[in-house]
Design a protein around this motif. Sequence first.
Motif, PDB file in Angstrom:
ATOM      1  N   GLY A   1     -15.706  32.858 -14.352  1.00 41.32           N
ATOM      2  CA  GLY A   1     -14.929  33.943 -13.745  1.00 41.32           C
ATOM      3  C   GLY A   1     -14.135  33.439 -12.553  1.00 41.32           C
ATOM      4  N   ILE A   2     -14.796  32.631 -11.724  1.00 42.93           N
ATOM      5  CA  ILE A   2     -14.112  32.083 -10.548  1.00 42.93           C
ATOM      6  C   ILE A   2     -12.960  31.171 -10.976  1.00 42.93           C
ATOM      7  N   LEU A   3     -13.241  30.302 -11.945  1.00 46.93           N
ATOM      8  CA  LEU A   3     -12.219  29.365 -12.420  1.00 46.93           C
ATOM      9  C   LEU A   3     -11.022  30.109 -13.027  1.00 46.93           C
ATOM     10  N   MET A   4     -11.335  31.106 -13.844  1.00 46.39           N
ATOM     11  CA  MET A   4     -10.276  31.858 -14.524  1.00 46.39           C
ATOM     12  C   MET A   4      -9.467  32.694 -13.538  1.00 46.39           C
ATOM     13  N   GLY A   5     -10.126  33.115 -12.464  1.00 49.63           N
ATOM     14  CA  GLY A   5      -9.415  33.908 -11.465  1.00 49.63           C
ATOM     15  C   GLY A   5      -8.540  33.045 -10.581  1.00 49.63           C
ATOM     16  N   ALA A   6      -8.965  31.776 -10.397  1.00 51.48           N
ATOM     17  CA  ALA A   6      -8.254  30.903  -9.466  1.00 51.48           C
ATOM     18  C   ALA A   6      -6.964  30.345 -10.064  1.00 51.48           C
ATOM     19  N   LEU A   7      -6.886  30.297 -11.402  1.00 54.63           N
ATOM     20  CA  LEU A   7      -5.731  29.635 -12.011  1.00 54.63           C
ATOM     21  C   LEU A   7      -4.452  30.472 -12.138  1.00 54.63           C
ATOM     22  N   PRO A   8      -4.518  31.696 -12.683  1.00 61.59           N
ATOM     23  CA  PRO A   8      -3.237  32.410 -12.841  1.00 61.59           C
ATOM     24  C   PRO A   8      -2.688  32.854 -11.487  1.00 61.59           C
ATOM     25  N   THR A   9      -1.451  33.332 -11.461  1.00 65.49           N
ATOM     26  CA  THR A   9      -0.892  33.757 -10.184  1.00 65.49           C
ATOM     27  C   THR A   9      -0.487  35.222 -10.239  1.00 65.49           C
ATOM     28  N   GLY A  10      -0.136  35.746  -9.094  1.00 67.63           N
ATOM     29  CA  GLY A  10       0.283  37.143  -9.012  1.00 67.63           C
ATOM     30  C   GLY A  10      -0.579  37.884  -8.021  1.00 67.63           C
TER      31      GLY A  10
END
Lengths: 191, 160
Positions: free
Chosen positions: A93-102
């Motif tokens: 969850g942390i990794l997936m949240g850290a990658l995209p932007t916006g």
Amino acid sequence: MKKHIEKKKMQKKGIKRDIIIFVFFFVFTIILLSIFPDKKNVILKISWNFFLEMILILPAVMILMGLFSVFIHRETVVKYLGKAGGIKAVFLGILMGALPTGPLYVAFPIASALMKKGAKISSVIAFLSAWACIKIPQEMVELQFLGAKFMIARLVLTIVFVIIMGILIEKLIEWSDENKKNMGGEKNASI
Amino acid sequence: MNATTIFINIFALLCLILALIKDKNKAKKALIIAATSLFRIIPTILIIILIIGLLLGFVPQSRISIIVGEQAGILGVFIIALFGAILHIPSLISFPLASSLLRSGASYTSVAVFITTLTMIGFVTLPLEIKELGKKIAFLRNGLSFIIAIIIGIIIGIIL
């Protein structure tokens, strides 16, 4: 399609508003500086230095954000997070949240889709928190302005506490759902 | 140019080269997005730079450090946490602002608390969060984020 056009209109409106606020501040600054001419050099120097620091990294930061937004799709995030379990899910969850932007509000519908897909609450909370404050381009700006020590300390502490918070919220919600069920049961029994 | 600036630019350049090798069209698209967002954020940056100049030029350091410095105590931390939670400014901009506060006498604790609540808590976006995730999760997430922001800030104040 219509939504897209509306969004563009909103953005145009936003940039107009920002320019108006900027002009307002600019005039305000000029007036202040003409009242206090002895402050002029100090203020111009401070603003100029901050401007330089910003402009030297901003194109790089924007390129990173652009790359992340094109190469990492929302669908991938939902696909990977939807079926993960255990503490691994929280880290993912942390990794997936850290990658995209916006901005954060873009992540709410994704989080909602994740919950419908059966992702654990702890990993959804970790995802949202990481989205909010562990972005790689964002960390670069933090590094530039606040230094490596501060940036690393805040990053590590944030990850630790986000994990704790995710698990705590999951437990609280499970506990309150169970309570509700039990209370509902008692009510039924008394009737 | 300091080492950090060079590092950030090289990192971005490496990512861009990798992207170009992997998929030219996508990389082009990313560059267009980058250019538009750069254009979009410049007025905000100029605003914040003027604010920083005025803040550091006019407000004496002693005043700032009374409100958010070492001697401000837990009340000062609480106030700055509240500020971070209510303000709705892009997080990219919060770092130069935080750095200017630090230079003018704010403590590491208040700066860390400010950045954390600013990014994690959205007062303005709370209605949207409630709509998408429900009252329970939205309130718990924002409330607990407020508490962990203060804890993170206090720990940073101790180690730095």
